[in-house]
Write a protein that holds these residues in place. Structure first.
Motif, mmCIF file in Angstrom:
data_model
loop_
_atom_site.group_PDB
_atom_site.id
_atom_site.type_symbol
_atom_site.label_atom_id
_atom_site.label_comp_id
_atom_site.label_asym_id
_atom_site.label_seq_id
_atom_site.Cartn_x
_atom_site.Cartn_y
_atom_site.Cartn_z
ATOM 1 N N HIS A 21 0.833 -1.205 0.000
ATOM 2 C CA HIS A 21 0.000 0.000 0.000
ATOM 3 C C HIS A 21 0.869 1.256 0.000
ATOM 4 C CE1 HIS A 21 -3.551 2.363 0.607
ATOM 5 N NE2 HIS A 21 -3.066 2.888 1.716
ATOM 6 N N ASP A 22 1.955 1.234 0.763
ATOM 7 C CA ASP A 22 2.807 2.415 0.907
ATOM 8 C C ASP A 22 3.755 2.611 -0.260
ATOM 9 O OD1 ASP A 22 1.622 2.833 3.397
ATOM 10 O OD2 ASP A 22 3.148 1.638 4.416
ATOM 11 N N ILE A 23 4.140 1.537 -0.894
ATOM 12 C CA ILE A 23 5.124 1.603 -1.962
ATOM 13 C C ILE A 23 4.487 1.074 -3.238
ATOM 14 C CG2 ILE A 23 7.382 0.802 -2.754
ATOM 15 C CD1 ILE A 23 8.049 0.295 0.240
ATOM 16 N N LYS A 24 4.528 1.869 -4.286
ATOM 17 C CA LYS A 24 4.000 1.416 -5.572
ATOM 18 C C LYS A 24 5.101 0.644 -6.285
ATOM 19 C CE LYS A 24 0.063 3.522 -5.291
ATOM 20 N NZ LYS A 24 -1.066 2.776 -4.870
ATOM 21 N N GLY A 25 4.727 -0.415 -6.964
ATOM 22 C CA GLY A 25 5.698 -1.214 -7.685
ATOM 23 C C GLY A 25 5.394 -2.681 -7.513
ATOM 24 N N VAL A 26 6.359 -3.485 -7.821
ATOM 25 C CA VAL A 26 6.160 -4.928 -7.766
ATOM 26 C C VAL A 26 7.034 -5.556 -6.688
ATOM 27 C CG1 VAL A 26 5.533 -5.064 -10.199
ATOM 28 C CG2 VAL A 26 7.916 -5.323 -9.538
ATOM 29 N N LEU A 27 6.602 -6.724 -6.250
ATOM 30 C CA LEU A 27 7.395 -7.464 -5.280
ATOM 31 C C LEU A 27 8.342 -8.398 -6.023
ATOM 32 C CD1 LEU A 27 4.652 -8.495 -2.705
ATOM 33 C CD2 LEU A 27 6.197 -6.547 -2.596
ATOM 34 N N PRO A 28 9.578 -8.477 -5.610
ATOM 35 C CA PRO A 28 10.498 -9.422 -6.249
ATOM 36 C C PRO A 28 10.122 -10.861 -5.900
ATOM 37 C CG PRO A 28 11.558 -8.357 -4.379
ATOM 38 C CD PRO A 28 10.223 -7.696 -4.555
ATOM 39 N N SER A 29 10.656 -11.774 -6.644
ATOM 40 C CA SER A 29 10.328 -13.192 -6.466
ATOM 41 C C SER A 29 10.608 -13.675 -5.047
ATOM 42 C CB SER A 29 11.084 -14.046 -7.481
ATOM 43 O OG SER A 29 12.481 -13.881 -7.317
ATOM 44 N N GLN A 30 11.624 -13.129 -4.389
ATOM 45 C CA GLN A 30 11.947 -13.548 -3.025
ATOM 46 C C GLN A 30 10.797 -13.221 -2.065
ATOM 47 O OE1 GLN A 30 13.749 -11.687 -5.050
ATOM 48 N NE2 GLN A 30 15.918 -12.219 -4.991
ATOM 49 N N ILE A 63 -1.016 -5.135 1.337
ATOM 50 C CA ILE A 63 -0.642 -5.651 0.026
ATOM 51 C C ILE A 63 -1.884 -5.850 -0.838
ATOM 52 C CG2 ILE A 63 0.360 -7.608 -1.229
ATOM 53 C CD1 ILE A 63 2.392 -7.911 0.917
ATOM 54 N N SER A 64 -1.796 -5.326 -2.058
ATOM 55 C CA SER A 64 -2.835 -5.522 -3.067
ATOM 56 C C SER A 64 -2.166 -6.169 -4.280
ATOM 57 C CB SER A 64 -3.461 -4.184 -3.463
ATOM 58 O OG SER A 64 -2.493 -3.348 -4.071
ATOM 59 N N ALA A 65 -2.977 -6.511 -5.272
ATOM 60 C CA ALA A 65 -2.406 -7.141 -6.464
ATOM 61 C C ALA A 65 -3.132 -6.655 -7.711
ATOM 62 C CB ALA A 65 -2.513 -8.668 -6.353
ATOM 63 N N GLU A 66 -2.398 -6.625 -8.799
ATOM 64 C CA GLU A 66 -2.974 -6.366 -10.114
ATOM 65 C C GLU A 66 -2.615 -7.545 -10.993
ATOM 66 O OE1 GLU A 66 -2.279 -2.589 -11.960
ATOM 67 O OE2 GLU A 66 -2.242 -1.584 -10.019
ATOM 68 N N VAL A 67 -3.538 -7.894 -11.865
ATOM 69 C CA VAL A 67 -3.343 -9.064 -12.715
ATOM 70 C C VAL A 67 -3.198 -8.608 -14.153
ATOM 71 C CG1 VAL A 67 -4.372 -11.234 -13.455
ATOM 72 C CG2 VAL A 67 -4.742 -10.414 -11.125
#
Length: 164
Positions: free
Chosen positions: A5-14, A110-114
């Motif tokens: 929510h606080d940081i825009k972007g993607v999560l790395p695989s780890q 945490i949210s998600a976009e598909v």
């Protein structure tokens, strides 16, 4: 894409792997480590079909107090099971909805976009993920807890789908 929510972007695989280890991402049908390696990409998690596949007419994303299964009760014409041994053909120009193997219990931040992969585009598939109590396609809100479903339509070819 999973993001905080606080940081825009993607999560790395780890971090995706850590969400799996903590039980925020679960698999209805267990998968082995080799399958997991194939599913986790640098910043995404590929999903797998679970089934059954519903042929639908007039399907829409659920309203805020409605589950996908409730919508399917009103829009499913018929359903069929899928398995890995015998792929089932789906017709061109017809919409279908299938449950995915992954379920979510996302943390509140945490949210998600598909986004469909290029394979879907090359095969002329229109694919959209739908979730319970959420009128938006391809957007999974912060803290979502529940199943994932894929609505898809083949725009050009007779396709064959199998579990996984």
């Amino acid at each position: 894409m999973l993001s905080t929510h606080d940081i825009k972007g993607v999560l790395p695989s780890q971090l995706i792997r850590r969400l799996i280890q903590k039980g925020h991402i679960k698999f209805t049908n267990p998968i082995n480590e080799e399958q997991l390696k194939q599913q986790i990409q640098p910043a995404t998690l590929d999903t797998r079909l679970l089934g059954p596949i519903h042929r639908v007419n007039g399907f829409h994303a659920p309203e805020r107090n409605e589950t996908v299964e409730q919508v399917l009760k009103n829009s499913s014409i018929y359903k069929f099971n899928i398995n890995e041994d015998r792929p089932h053909p789906v017709e061109r120009g017809i919409s279908y909805v299938v449950e995915l193997n992954e379920t979510l219990s996302l943390p509140s931040d945490i949210s998600a976009e598909v986004d469909t992969k290029s394979t879907g585009g090359r095969n002329f598939l229109r694919c959209r993920v739908v979730t319970d109590n959420n009128p938006r396609h391809n957007i999974i809100p912060n803290g979502y807890e529940g199943k994932l479903f894929l609505e898809f339509t083949s725009l050009a070819f007779l396709e064959r789908f199998r579990a996984g």
